[in-house]
Design a protein around this motif. Structure first.
Motif, PDB file in Angstrom:
ATOM      1  N   ASN A 259      -3.050  -7.476  12.582  1.00 16.62           N
ATOM      2  CA  ASN A 259      -2.229  -7.019  12.239  1.00 16.62           C
ATOM      3  C   ASN A 259      -1.559  -7.557  10.296  1.00 16.62           C
TER       4      ASN A 259
ATOM      5  N   ARG B 179      -4.678  -8.068   8.240  1.00 17.00           N
ATOM      6  CA  ARG B 179      -5.532  -6.775   7.099  1.00 17.00           C
ATOM      7  C   ARG B 179      -3.861  -7.123   6.286  1.00 17.00           C
ATOM      8  N   ALA B 180      -3.052  -7.019   6.667  1.00 17.33           N
ATOM      9  CA  ALA B 180      -1.577  -7.606   5.718  1.00 17.33           C
ATOM     10  C   ALA B 180      -2.299  -8.202   4.702  1.00 17.33           C
TER      11      ALA B 180
ATOM     12  N   ARG C 206      -3.765  -6.853   2.143  1.00 16.16           N
ATOM     13  CA  ARG C 206      -3.100  -5.002   2.283  1.00 16.16           C
ATOM     14  C   ARG C 206      -3.633  -3.592   2.151  1.00 16.16           C
ATOM     15  N   ASN C 207      -3.849  -4.263   3.466  1.00 21.32           N
ATOM     16  CA  ASN C 207      -4.907  -2.862   4.315  1.00 21.32           C
ATOM     17  C   ASN C 207      -3.412  -2.085   5.020  1.00 21.32           C
ATOM     18  N   GLU C 208      -3.164  -3.077   5.686  1.00 21.98           N
ATOM     19  CA  GLU C 208      -1.462  -1.777   5.904  1.00 21.98           C
ATOM     20  C   GLU C 208      -0.338  -3.011   5.589  1.00 21.98           C
ATOM     21  N   PRO C 209       0.721  -2.636   6.392  1.00 20.33           N
ATOM     22  CA  PRO C 209       1.771  -3.690   6.342  1.00 20.33           C
ATOM     23  C   PRO C 209       1.756  -3.939   7.365  1.00 20.33           C
TER      24      PRO C 209
END
Length: 328
Positions: A286, A289-290, A293-296
């Motif tokens: 997580n 990916r944050a 900037r692919n997910e919060p």
């Protein structure tokens, strides 16, 4: 894409779990480790096949380039290390407890905001698959109105020689150590917390801090919560999280998770319990990916700050023996 390059700051027990979670991880790569204890950091670096450094300063100045760091050091060190790294634009995933005071948390967050670095708190239980599924069950409404939240983190652990029981380093005892997990879980399920009442149990380990505590909570939405925390007893419970609604109950367990609606006699099993390695891998994923900037972020800097605010209120309550508002 190239994996996000991480450094581990700290080579203690929690760092060992992170090192294992990096193995075979295509999203993130461990490129360096740092710890003031030369023996510990060299052993970890040998296992991870990466260079070792005896301070985070030496790592930042002389080590390989890295995008992010995971802080696995005692909480009294978090502000200085996180601020130093954030000022360099390095993203920081900081193990819980986030820091010792609300003022310190604000300074950490401000430092990260000035450079655009991501900064947040690591809290493994929020990444447990069964916890996330339980949240979905609660949100679906099939349990009706949520009325009561119960959590217990209790086990017999000798803390007499561990830094976690040194208040100058840890900020307190079991309330800040295990209780930070509890607070984060409560906020995840119930939203902001309005007030807390903390009680200390009998001290049996001769520690300068509390080794058993009970925390009562009321959320802004009016849900009651109770938490049992101890290093000195084991309640021998199958589940560590029970949530009761007007139309049913959900239980998140160590080996099995289940829910039952009032209209049914049968429990529905929806998970296989707590998987530590899965939680650590998903937490790293997580954060990586944050950064892309692919997910919060699942846990934000605001969540980290709120955690410190609730724990600070809990210690005020412990001193004053009274319900204490949380200064949100």
């Amino acid at each position: 894409m190239e994996p996000i390059k991480f450094a581990l700051i700290g080579a203690g027990g929690i760092a060992q779990s992170y090192a294992q979670a990096f193995e075979g991880n295509g999203l993130a790569k461990l490129v360096a480790v740092a710890d003031v204890r030369a023996d510990a950091v060299n052993a970890m670096a040998e296992r991870a096949v990466c260079p070792a450094y005896t301070s985070h300063h030496a790592l930042a100045e002389n080590g390989p380039q890295f995008d992010a760091a995971i802080l696995c050091t005692p909480p009294s060190t978090h502000e200085e290390i996180a601020t130093s790294l954030a000022q360099r634009g390095i993203h920081v995933l900081c193990e819980k407890p986030f820091t010792l005071t609300v003022a310190s948390a604000h300074r950490m967050i401000d430092a990260a905001e000035r450079t655009g670095a991501l900064l947040t708190m690591a809290s493994k239980f929020r990444y447990v698959e069964d916890v996330i599924k339980a949240k979905s069950i609660v949100t679906s409404g099939i349990l009706g109105e949520i009325i009561l939240f119960e959590n217990a983190f209790t086990s017999r652990v000798d803390m007499t020689s561990r830094w976690n029981a040194n208040p100058a380093i840890s900020g307190g005892g079991v309330l800040i150590d295990n209780g930070t997990h509890s607070v984060d879980l409560m906020r995840y399920f119930l939203g902001p917390l309005a007030e807390v009442h903390a009680l200390e149990g009998k001290r049996v380990q001769g520690l300068p801090v509390e080794d058993t505590a009970r925390l009562f909570v009321q959320s802004i939405g009016g849900v009651m919560g109770s938490v049992d925390l101890s290093w000195s007893i084991n309640k021998e419970l199958d589940s560590f999280l029970n949530i009761y609604g007007s139309q049913g109950t959900v239980q998140v367990g160590w080996k099995e998770s289940r829910y039952r609606q009032q209209s049914s006699r049968d429990w529905v099993i929806f998970g296989k319990g707590y998987n530590k390695l899965q939680a650590f891998r998903d937490q790293i994923g997580n954060f990586a990916r944050a950064i892309r900037r692919n997910e919060p972020l699942l846990i934000t800097a605001e969540d980290a700050l709120a955690s410190v605010e609730v724990i600070e209120a809990a210690y005020r309550s412990l001193r004053e023996s009274a319900w204490t508002p949380v200064r949100n």
